[in-house]
Every structure is written in structure tokens, then in C-alpha cells.
Write a protein that holds these residues in place. Structure first.
Motif, short mmCIF file in Angstrom:
data_model
loop_
_atom_site.label_atom_id
_atom_site.label_comp_id
_atom_site.label_asym_id
_atom_site.label_seq_id
_atom_site.Cartn_x
_atom_site.Cartn_y
_atom_site.Cartn_z
N VAL A 316 0.85 -0.90 0.36
CA VAL A 316 -0.10 0.07 0.37
C VAL A 316 0.78 1.00 0.09
O VAL A 316 2.09 0.91 0.92
CB VAL A 316 -0.96 -0.32 1.09
CG1 VAL A 316 -0.76 0.17 2.43
CG2 VAL A 316 -1.81 1.04 1.10
N ALA A 317 -0.09 2.09 -0.72
CA ALA A 317 0.92 3.76 -0.57
C ALA A 317 0.57 4.57 0.15
O ALA A 317 -0.72 4.86 -0.08
CB ALA A 317 1.47 4.06 -2.04
N PHE A 318 0.92 5.41 0.89
CA PHE A 318 0.30 6.74 0.84
C PHE A 318 0.98 8.24 0.54
O PHE A 318 2.10 8.38 0.83
CB PHE A 318 -0.06 6.77 3.23
CG PHE A 318 -0.86 5.53 3.22
CD1 PHE A 318 -2.00 5.35 3.58
CD2 PHE A 318 0.28 4.01 3.74
CE1 PHE A 318 -2.67 4.19 3.79
CE2 PHE A 318 -0.73 3.15 4.54
CZ PHE A 318 -1.82 3.63 4.28
N THR A 319 -0.47 9.32 0.44
CA THR A 319 0.51 10.63 0.03
C THR A 319 -0.79 11.91 0.41
O THR A 319 -1.88 11.02 0.93
CB THR A 319 0.75 10.95 -1.43
OG1 THR A 319 -0.72 10.39 -1.90
CG2 THR A 319 1.41 9.18 -2.20
N GLY A 320 0.01 12.42 -0.08
CA GLY A 320 -0.65 14.16 0.03
C GLY A 320 -1.30 14.58 -0.63
O GLY A 320 -1.58 14.53 -2.17
N HIS A 321 -0.31 15.92 -0.81
CA HIS A 321 -0.05 17.03 -1.54
C HIS A 321 -1.41 17.80 -2.69
O HIS A 321 -1.90 19.28 -2.46
CB HIS A 321 0.36 15.79 -2.61
CG HIS A 321 1.02 17.39 -3.55
ND1 HIS A 321 1.77 18.60 -3.73
CD2 HIS A 321 1.06 17.25 -4.86
CE1 HIS A 321 2.11 19.10 -4.80
NE2 HIS A 321 1.16 19.07 -5.58
N SER A 406 -7.68 -1.99 -1.03
CA SER A 406 -6.97 -2.99 -1.99
C SER A 406 -6.69 -2.18 -3.43
O SER A 406 -7.72 -1.32 -3.33
CB SER A 406 -7.26 -4.07 -1.00
OG SER A 406 -8.66 -4.08 -1.89
N ALA A 407 -6.37 -2.80 -3.78
CA ALA A 407 -6.45 -2.65 -5.04
C ALA A 407 -7.65 -3.31 -5.60
O ALA A 407 -8.41 -2.28 -6.64
CB ALA A 407 -4.97 -3.52 -6.23
#
Length: 488
Positions: A316-321, A406-407
Motif C-alpha cells: 500500500v502507498a500513502f500520499t498527500g499534496h 486494496s487495489a
């Protein structure tokens, strides 16, 4: 002395107590993992200009007392970055909603927009005329934010990545092996807890590191500085490192290979997400322009090739922005697609309501089982501070009926947005954290296709071919006057 034997009458009572107590012990030992996702605070210490000189001459540990006197009182409205009242309110609420979390993930942007310009308007000398004073003040801000996090979460690891505003040099200009990275590593290292991994060694090089995640069995976090990958990155203040993005990707490839060889699962934490910038694309494509991407295409392709070499390792990946509550699917050429969660922001500068999220995960499988979004409503427009309240906005499982992040569930969510009116309405409402909707029925496809297609060609193939179903969003009335017309 001979021990006193237990009476026959007392034995059943003791057994009953042990049987009743044992499940609680088991639940405490095997409870699902929990963590917080707090992003894009964009703290603005310049909000009350009258306090600037006092802050500048005071140690960071005294700032909270000074900022309690900020005027106008109350939380800043939409169109502005977070003042002290919003910072305090959001971290207090995060603590209330997640008092026993295993860790906190912070996907970047601690500093307010237009940082240098705001400093220059109030300082006796500009950041260029007196860089030492400017850097000393910026360091105090980072120290103050570290104090504020640690005060709420004294024993909890606070795991950060940098945002595009987090720099001495300017927006999208963080300097590899530069003084900001060294300063941040020194200030933030105590907040990582006893397991800090490579933080002190690799973070000063480029803002990236890896560490084991608390409670997760055989799983590590890889923190990437994806500002280097951005189409907007400008290495303007660097005189030494020529290819920071390539150096970082070399490190990422080696670190991921080591994790795969050790049989470890990996979570990713970044600031700028990969893929399509849906807001800017919804303005560009209807006018005959190309889709806008967050990352440089060649760096995106190299990142995907690295992930493809180790299928099913990254979970899993976590981002913001973006400041919005959104999703992406990372699709390498082989193996399973990777779910990427884009976190809502605390700062309401782009018209969103402030928000943060609590997550649950399976300790053994390193799989995210669900999450909740909490938001603060009642914010107004313009300079006038407003009253409001924190509340649960939605629970992912209750809102969409999915039992995991999940994907597969992101793919089904994208399909539901296309085919199901209730899902579509929920996504549009939650995207801006229950603020005035940015997405219109005719611009929805730009946002939906961005969820599942990282590349420009695949994204364009996803869009409907009928031109009457697509239009430019045209929201100039909803953008803060001081914010650029593109959201980058």
C-alpha cells in the motif's frame, strides 16, 4: 509455613474470573493495528503579523503560549493556511480519535504556502539579505511543530515525509544534501521512537529513509521524497548533487530488493502522488492540451519498473499534496496493483474542509482493513474566523461496503462512480471533505479515470469520446485570490 489451600467453594469463582478475564487479555494482545494519517497542515505562523517579532525572538517551546493570543481569534476560514487555532484543534482531535494508535504517518507539507514571501513582508531583512535569521526562524517552526506532535503523542512514532513547501530554498526546491534536510533530520529524529531505521543516515541525503513499522510483523516502511520526481521540481539552490531523483531511485531499488530478499512486506509513504493531476487536467484537456501529470513521465516509468521487479512486495502507498480525499492505483507491468491513498489536508486553503483519518490494519498480513475520515465543518470564506465542530465524516466500509482498502476495492470504487449514482454522490462529497463540491457531473470522468490510470495515454483512452460529457471545471470564484490558478 504450609500454604493455605483454596477452599472448594472458592475454586469455581476463581475459574469463572479467569475465563472472563482471558478474552480481554487476548483482545489486548491481538487487537487490530491502528494508525493515524495526518497531512498538509501548512502551519502559518505569520497569520497574526503582530506576533511575528515576538515569535522570532522566543524559543520554540514558548510559541504555544504566545500564539494563544492570536488575533483574530478562532480557526482560519477557507482560502487560508492553518493558523495556531486550527493546528491545535486538529491535533487535539486526532489525539482524541486515536489515543492508542501504533504510529502516525505524515505525508508532508508542514510549512505554509508562499513561505519566503510571507517572511519577507514581516522581517526587517529579507530571506536573501539575512539567510541565517530566515533559517533560524524556519527551524523554530519545525521545532514548534515537533513539540506539538510530541505533546499529543509522547510515545508514538511520528513518521514523516517532506512536502514541496518544506524547504529553505522555496516551493519544489528542497536541496539534496542541503541544510534544510540536515536540520529536519536533527529536529525530528527523536519523534521516530526507538526504531528509526536509516533516518539519520539517508534523510540528510535526500529526504528518504526506511524503518520497521511498529507492531506489523515482517513489514517495513519506505519513505520517499517524491518532490524530486515532480514535474515542478527545480534544484535551484544545489551546487553539488546533479541527479537527486535518480540517486533516490537507485536507493529505492536497493532497499526494495533487500526487503524482498528478507521476505518483508513494504508500505510506501510519499508526498506527491504518481499519476494524473486531475484538477489541472480537467482544465487542460478540454482546451486541447495534454493531461497534466504529477511526476516526470520517465521517473514514473522507472519507479514502476523497480516495483515490477519485486511483485507483491509493496502492499500500500500513502500520499498527500492534493488536499483532497482521493485514490490512485499503481499498476506495475507485473504482479498485483498497489492501492494508493491520497490523504485529505488539515489546511483548507483550496476550499476543502480540514480533515484527517484513522486506519485499521491486519498485523499479520500488513493489509489495511478500513479507515474513517474526521472533518471540521462550519468554516467560512475570507478573513473572518468561524466556529465549527469536529465530527466523523464517513467510514470507508459503511460508505462503500468494502471490507478493506486494496487495489481491488479501489477498482470497484472507480467502477461504482461510473455506474452507481449513490457511490458517485458519495465520492464527490467526500473528495473535498464535505465542502462545496469541486467536481461537477461533466468533469467527473477526469477524476474517475485518474484513479486507475497513471499514464497519459491510458488516461486519455479511459475518457469518454463524446465531447458533451466533458467540460472545463471553471472554478475561479472558489480559488483563494492569492493561490495560483493551477493546483500544483
Amino acid at each position: 509455613m504450609k500454604p493455605t489451600s483454596m477452599s472448594a467453594a472458592a475454586r469455581p469463582l476463581l475459574l469463572t474470573a479467569l475465563v472472563a478475564f482471558a478474552p480481554s487479555l487476548l483482545r489486548a494482545e491481538e487487537r487490530p493495528g491502528r494508525f493515524l494519517l495526518v497531512s498538509d497542515i501548512h502551519f502559518d505562523p505569520f497569520y497574526d503579523a503582530s506576533l511575528f517579532q515576538q515569535l522570532k525572538t522566543s524559543p520554540a517551546e514558548n510559541w504555544a503560549e504566545i500564539l494563544e493570543n492570536s488575533r483574530p481569534a478562532g480557526i482560519n476560514p477557507r482560502g487560508t493556511d492553518s493558523n495556531y487555532a486550527l493546528l491545535k484543534s486538529s491535533l487535539d482531535e486526532a489525539r482524541r480519535r486515536g489515543p492508542d494508535v501504533d504510529f502516525v504517518l505524515y505525508p508532508g507539507d508542514l510549512l505554509a504556502h508562499r513561505w519566503q514571501a510571507k517572511y519577507d513582508r514581516l522581517a526587517e531583512k529579507s530571506h536573501e539579505a539575512d539567510p541565517d535569521e530566515y533559517r533560524a526562524f524556519t527551524r523554530k517552526v519545525v521545532e514548534f511543530l515537533a513539540f506539538e506532535f510530541r505533546r499529543r503523542f509522547p510515545e508514538t512514532p511520528i513518521l514523516p515525509t517532506l512536502g514541496n513547501e518544506d524547504s529553505y530554498c522555496g516551493d519544489y526546491r528542497v536541496e539534496p544534501e542541503g541544510p534544510f534536510l540536515s536540520m529536519f533530520a536533527e529536529v525530528w529524529h527523536p519523534l521516530l521512537g526507538p526504531e528509526s531505521g536509516t533516518f539519520r543516515r539517508t534523510f540528510p541525503l535526500g529526504g528518504y529513509f526506511t524503518t520497521r513499522l511498529p507492531r506489523l510483523k515482517n513489514c517495513r516502511l519506505i519513505v520517499l521524497n517524491s518532490v524530486f520526481f515532480s514535474v515542478n521540481y527545480d534544484d535551484a539552490c544545489n551546487a553539488e548533487v546533479q541527479v537527486p531523483a535518480l540517486d533516490e531511485l537507485d536507493w529505492f531499488e536497493d532497499t526494495l530488493a533487500r526487503a524482498a530478499a528478507a521476505g518483508e512486506a513494504v508500505w510506501l509513504l510519499m508526498h506527491v502522488p504518481p499519476g494524473i493531476n486531475s484538477f489541472n487536467t480537467a482544465e487542460s484537456v478540454p482546451r486541447g492540451g495534454p493531461p497534466a501529470t504529477f511526476w516526470q513521465p520517465e521517473l514514473t516509468r522507472r519507479f514502476l519498473r523497480i516495483v515490477e521487479r519485486h511483485p507483491d512486495v509493496v502492499r500500500v502507498a500513502f500520499t498527500g499534496h492534493t488536499h483532497m480525499d482521493d485514490y490512485r492505483l499503481i499498476r506495475p507491468g507485473g504482479g498485483t496493483s498497489i492501492p494508493c491513498k491520497i490523504a485529505p489536508a488539515v489546511s483548507p486553503i483550496f476550499g476543502n474542509n480540514p480533515g484527517f483519518q484513522t486506519y485499521q490494519y491486519d498485523v499479520d498480513r500488513a493489509a489495511v482493513s478500513g479507515f474513517q475520515t474526521y472533518f471540521r465543518d462550519g468554516l467560512g470564506e475570507g478573513r473572518r474566523p468561524t466556529e465549527g465542530r469536529w465530527a466523523l465524516e464517513y467510514d470507508f466500509r459503511d460508505a462503500y461496503g468494502f471490507d478493506s482498502l486494496s487495489a481491488g476495492t479501489i477498482g470497484r470504487l472507480a467502477e461504482g462512480i461510473r455506474s452507481n449514482a449513490a457511490v458517485r454522490e458519495s465520492y464527490i462529497r467526500f473528495y473535498g471533505v464535505s465542502s462545496a463540491p469541486e467536481i461537477t457531473p461533466r468533469t467527473l470522468e477526469y477524476y474517475r479515470c485518474a484513479m486507475t490510470n497513471l499514464g497519459a495515454a491510458a488516461f486519455m483512452d479511459c475518457l469518454p469520446k463524446a465531447p458533451d460529457r466533458l467540460e472545463s471545471p471553471g472554478f475561479p470564484d472558489r480559488r483563494p485570490a492569492a493561490v495560483p490558478p493551477t493546483r500544483e
